[in-house]
Motif scaffolding. Structure first.
Motif, PDB file in Angstrom:
ATOM      1  N   GLY A   1       0.839  -1.188   0.000  1.00 41.56           N
ATOM      2  CA  GLY A   1       0.000   0.000   0.000  1.00 41.56           C
ATOM      3  C   GLY A   1       0.872   1.235   0.000  1.00 41.56           C
ATOM      4  O   GLY A   1       2.094   1.156  -0.184  1.00 41.56           O
ATOM      5  N   LYS A   2       0.249   2.389   0.212  1.00 36.91           N
ATOM      6  CA  LYS A   2       1.007   3.637   0.295  1.00 36.91           C
ATOM      7  C   LYS A   2       0.438   4.525   1.392  1.00 36.91           C
ATOM      8  O   LYS A   2      -0.779   4.542   1.637  1.00 36.91           O
ATOM      9  CB  LYS A   2       0.966   4.389  -1.039  1.00 36.91           C
ATOM     10  CG  LYS A   2       1.893   3.816  -2.097  1.00 36.91           C
ATOM     11  CD  LYS A   2       2.110   4.799  -3.236  1.00 36.91           C
ATOM     12  CE  LYS A   2       3.223   4.337  -4.166  1.00 36.91           C
ATOM     13  NZ  LYS A   2       3.521   5.348  -5.210  1.00 36.91           N
TER      14      LYS A   2
ATOM     15  N   SER B   1      -4.678   1.188   0.113  1.00 37.61           N
ATOM     16  CA  SER B   1      -4.298  -0.100  -0.486  1.00 37.61           C
ATOM     17  C   SER B   1      -5.383  -0.557  -1.451  1.00 37.61           C
ATOM     18  O   SER B   1      -6.543  -0.143  -1.363  1.00 37.61           O
ATOM     19  CB  SER B   1      -4.036  -1.160   0.591  1.00 37.61           C
ATOM     20  OG  SER B   1      -5.132  -1.328   1.456  1.00 37.61           O
ATOM     21  N   VAL B   2      -4.965  -1.398  -2.366  1.00 36.38           N
ATOM     22  CA  VAL B   2      -5.872  -1.910  -3.388  1.00 36.38           C
ATOM     23  C   VAL B   2      -6.922  -2.811  -2.745  1.00 36.38           C
ATOM     24  O   VAL B   2      -6.601  -3.665  -1.917  1.00 36.38           O
ATOM     25  CB  VAL B   2      -5.084  -2.702  -4.449  1.00 36.38           C
ATOM     26  CG1 VAL B   2      -6.030  -3.427  -5.402  1.00 36.38           C
ATOM     27  CG2 VAL B   2      -4.150  -1.777  -5.214  1.00 36.38           C
TER      28      VAL B   2
ATOM     29  N   LEU C   1      -2.571   0.143  -7.546  1.00 38.85           N
ATOM     30  CA  LEU C   1      -2.244   0.972  -6.391  1.00 38.85           C
ATOM     31  C   LEU C   1      -2.035   2.430  -6.798  1.00 38.85           C
ATOM     32  O   LEU C   1      -2.522   3.348  -6.122  1.00 38.85           O
ATOM     33  CB  LEU C   1      -0.996   0.435  -5.686  1.00 38.85           C
ATOM     34  CG  LEU C   1      -0.538   1.231  -4.460  1.00 38.85           C
ATOM     35  CD1 LEU C   1      -1.634   1.319  -3.399  1.00 38.85           C
ATOM     36  CD2 LEU C   1       0.726   0.604  -3.871  1.00 38.85           C
TER      37      LEU C   1
END
Length: 253
Positions: free
Chosen positions: A191-192, A207-208, A214
């Motif tokens: 994720g980021k 997160s996806v 993403l």
């Protein structure tokens, strides 16, 4: 040999179900609007949330909102009290919350299909999860809709934690749209962390969920933020809490 406790049997069954559903997960862009620099063709964004009566972890208000894009104006809402039957077990939140959220999406699809969201924002995690299958993944796979997980708090998973390095990376996010990857111990990006707005220095964790990459999920999250939390989730949260305040004032929801 003694039989495993009911709780252990349940967790084993849930782990198996998560593993099965994870095989259906799509972690890339599948829609034409996702590949457009300005998300041309995206008209409806959804948000879901559950709010609980204070002191009651069984009865909750399940909320679905659909907003216009890019205007982020309310097009539709579904708000109703639900009784959660599955127990709370860390890492398996989806088994408690997905059924009522999925019901709301299915009601909308049956009654007003032209308002079905083209993407759903979920207050929780997607791939950034102990078994890489959080609430946003669960809802995405079962609904068939693109989903994005956006969490307000950092889940300590795969070696990611609020270390000094993490805090330094957060401090380096100077403006809305800045982000850095959340990598597990093996270097896999789950994720980021995103500074979603110039108005708040606290990041959100994207997160996806399903059927979106993403990079697209992060870019869209930023585009849907007037404040720290993406507007579809913020509206779902505000409206569910307001419902509880109106209908259960004595409970101080």
């Amino acid at each position: 040999m003694n039989a495993a406790p009911a709780g252990e049997e349940l967790v084993t069954r849930w782990e198996s179900e998560q593993s099965r559903l994870r095989q259906l997960l799509v972690l890339e862009d599948t829609e034409a609007w996702q590949r457009s620099p300005d998300f041309s063709g995206l008209q409806r964004v959804g948000g879901v949330d559950l709010s609980f009566i204070k002191g009651d972890d069984v009865n909750a208000c399940a909320q679905l909102v659909v907003l216009s894009y890019p205007g982020l104006e309310l097009l539709y809402e579904d708000c109703r009290m639900v009784t959660l039957t599955a127990p709370y077990v860390a890492g398996f939140l989806a088994f408690r919350e997905t059924p009522s959220l999925l019901d709301a999406l299915r009601r909308l699809e049956a009654e007003r299909p032209h308002l079905l969201p083209q993407v759903v924002f979920v207050d929780g995690n997607g791939l950034f999860h102990y078994r890489e299958f959080g609430l946003a993944c669960h809802l995405g796979v079962l609904s068939g809709l693109p989903c994005v997980g956006v969490a307000k708090n950092l889940l300590h998973v795969g070696g990611v934690q609020k270390s000094g390095e993490h805090q330094s990376q957060v401090a380096a996010l100077q403006r809305g749209g800045d982000s850095f990857p959340l990598e597990d111990a093996s270097g896999k990006v789950l994720g980021k962390a995103l500074r979603s707005s110039d108005k708040s220095s606290k990041p959100v964790y994207v997160s996806v969920g399903h059927k979106i990459s993403l990079e697209t999920a992060v870019r869209l999250t930023h585009c849907c933020c007037r404040y720290r939390v993406p507007e579809p989730i913020r509206q779902a949260d505000c409206r569910s809490r307001e419902y509880l305040r109106r209908h259960f004032p004595a409970a101080d929801a």
